[in-house]
Design a protein around this motif. Structure first.
Motif, short mmCIF file in Angstrom:
data_model
loop_
_atom_site.label_atom_id
_atom_site.label_comp_id
_atom_site.label_asym_id
_atom_site.label_seq_id
_atom_site.Cartn_x
_atom_site.Cartn_y
_atom_site.Cartn_z
N THR A 172 1.00 -1.07 0.31
CA THR A 172 -0.16 0.23 0.40
C THR A 172 0.97 0.65 0.33
O THR A 172 2.67 0.49 -0.02
N ASN A 173 0.07 2.33 -0.05
CA ASN A 173 0.74 3.66 0.26
C ASN A 173 1.24 4.19 1.99
O ASN A 173 0.17 4.04 2.39
N GLY A 174 2.19 5.10 1.51
CA GLY A 174 2.09 6.07 2.70
C GLY A 174 1.06 6.04 3.41
O GLY A 174 1.26 6.78 4.17
N ILE A 175 0.72 7.34 1.88
CA ILE A 175 -0.45 7.93 3.51
C ILE A 175 -1.95 6.95 3.35
O ILE A 175 -2.20 7.82 4.01
N GLU A 176 -2.07 5.98 2.96
CA GLU A 176 -3.08 4.96 2.98
C GLU A 176 -2.29 4.23 4.78
O GLU A 176 -3.85 4.58 5.65
N PRO A 212 2.01 11.91 15.84
CA PRO A 212 3.02 12.85 15.30
C PRO A 212 3.29 11.11 14.00
O PRO A 212 4.61 10.47 14.14
N VAL A 213 3.15 11.63 11.95
CA VAL A 213 3.77 10.85 10.68
C VAL A 213 4.40 11.96 10.71
O VAL A 213 3.95 13.02 10.09
N LEU A 214 5.90 11.24 10.30
CA LEU A 214 6.55 12.57 9.62
C LEU A 214 6.51 11.73 8.04
O LEU A 214 7.50 10.18 7.77
N ILE A 215 6.31 11.71 6.56
CA ILE A 215 5.67 11.43 5.30
C ILE A 215 7.77 12.02 4.86
O ILE A 215 8.33 12.94 4.94
N VAL A 216 8.84 11.03 4.10
CA VAL A 216 9.39 11.06 4.03
C VAL A 216 9.61 10.15 2.47
O VAL A 216 9.38 8.44 2.74
N SER A 217 10.14 10.61 1.60
CA SER A 217 9.79 9.75 0.13
C SER A 217 10.21 10.43 -0.92
O SER A 217 11.58 12.05 -1.03
N TYR A 228 2.13 15.19 -3.28
CA TYR A 228 2.09 14.47 -1.95
C TYR A 228 2.09 15.23 -1.24
O TYR A 228 1.23 14.72 -0.26
N ALA A 229 2.73 16.57 -0.63
CA ALA A 229 2.01 17.42 0.81
C ALA A 229 1.38 17.63 1.62
O ALA A 229 1.26 16.70 2.33
N GLU A 230 0.60 18.18 0.83
CA GLU A 230 -0.99 18.40 1.27
C GLU A 230 -1.86 16.68 1.63
O GLU A 230 -2.56 17.39 2.69
N ARG A 231 -1.44 15.86 0.90
CA ARG A 231 -2.57 15.34 0.66
C ARG A 231 -1.43 13.80 2.46
O ARG A 231 -2.66 13.83 2.39
N ALA A 232 -0.41 14.55 2.68
CA ALA A 232 0.24 13.33 3.97
C ALA A 232 -0.85 13.98 4.39
O ALA A 232 -1.10 13.71 5.43
N PHE A 286 -8.59 22.51 -8.81
CA PHE A 286 -9.37 21.97 -8.01
C PHE A 286 -10.03 21.00 -8.32
O PHE A 286 -10.84 19.55 -7.52
N SER A 287 -10.75 20.15 -9.70
CA SER A 287 -10.25 18.57 -9.66
C SER A 287 -9.63 17.95 -9.24
O SER A 287 -10.02 16.66 -9.19
N ILE A 288 -8.05 18.44 -9.28
CA ILE A 288 -7.21 17.15 -9.25
C ILE A 288 -7.66 17.30 -7.65
O ILE A 288 -7.14 15.21 -7.04
N ASP A 289 -7.89 18.18 -6.90
CA ASP A 289 -8.04 17.92 -5.55
C ASP A 289 -9.49 17.29 -5.14
O ASP A 289 -8.86 16.31 -3.84
N THR A 290 -9.96 16.17 -5.95
CA THR A 290 -11.11 15.95 -5.99
C THR A 290 -10.89 14.29 -5.75
O THR A 290 -11.23 13.53 -5.68
N LEU A 291 -9.25 14.28 -6.72
CA LEU A 291 -8.99 12.66 -6.60
C LEU A 291 -9.12 11.88 -5.23
O LEU A 291 -8.13 12.76 -4.54
N SER A 292 -9.39 10.37 -4.93
CA SER A 292 -8.46 9.84 -4.05
C SER A 292 -7.58 9.77 -4.08
O SER A 292 -6.70 9.36 -5.68
#
Length: 243
Positions: free
Chosen positions: A87-91, A104-109, A116-120, A174-180
């Protein structure tokens, strides 16, 4: 006659010396590493363990074992890579926050922070750090998170601020931001020239599932054809960075 030896003086008064007590060191804060590259984990572990107040308490190379270690070891902070085997680290971050909301979770990628920063952060992470910068900044990021603060690069903070202030009218943004998160992965891979079969292999999914994601992407992004989807994906990948 031999002179008499003088008796050694005896102390009748004086101060009793207490044994010296060393200051008690506070327990080290525990860090969990989640990355499927052993060499990367080894390097991060060395950096963390050099700090007087930190120690790596456990390592995992997949999401299932990471969740198990979160429960078993009760770490003070988790460092999670985005690209994991199953799976991916965001999930994974979302699942960690369900089990341990205050961890606290730190994403290092290696993946581009602009994508990906906003999604994280939306997934519950408190920081995002590019791997090429990790050597010099990871300790700073860790300490920041342990103090309850968010860690992002100046570049991504400025980008997020501009997006908030300007509120671009570009419907694509805005469309991109709606993607899972999974749809975003597929979209990014399309933009980097991966075929349906290659995407399926990379994400451990069937080609039929990837075709379904393509259809969902066309609907969400209001695109009429597969060719138009590819064109938009390529344009986005060029603007936002490649995987």
């Amino acid at each position: 006659m031999k002179p008499k030896k003088k008796a050694a003086p005896t102390a009748t008064t004086g101060t009793v010396m207490e044994p010296e007590t060393l200051p008690v060191q506070p327990p080290k804060l525990k860090v969990l590493l989640v990355d499927d590259h052993p060499i990367t984990r080894q390097g991060m572990k060395a950096l963390v363990n050099q700090q007087p107040n930190l120690e790596v308490c456990g390592e995992a190379d997949n999401a299932a074992y990471a969740i198990e270690l979160v429960s078993k070891l009760q770490p003070d902070l988790a460092i999670v890579d985005i690209a994991l085997k199953t799976t991916n680290g965001i999930e994974l971050t979302k699942n960690i926050k369900v089990q341990a909301p205050n961890l606290p979770v730190l994403i290092v990628s290696m993946h581009d922070e602009g994508l990906y920063a906003e999604r994280a952060l939306r997934a519950g992470a408190m920081g995002y750090l590019m791997k090429q910068e990790a050597g010099e900044k990871i300790i700073q990021a860790i300490q920041r998170l342990l103090q309850g603060e968010i860690y992002l690069s100046d570049k991504i903070k400025e980008k997020m601020l501009h997006r908030f202030v300007n509120k671009k009218g570009d419907g694509m943004v805005f469309s991109i931001d709606t993607l899972s998160d999974r749809e975003m992965e597929v979209f990014q891979l399309i933009g980097n020239g991966y075929s349906t079969r290659q995407i399926a292999q990379k994400l451990n999914l069937s080609s039929k599932t990837i075709d379904s994601y393509r259809e969902h992407l066309k609907l969400k992004l209001n695109l009429e054809s597969g060719a138009e989807l590819v064109r938009h994906a390529i344009q986005w990948a060029r603007n936002e960075g490649s995987i």
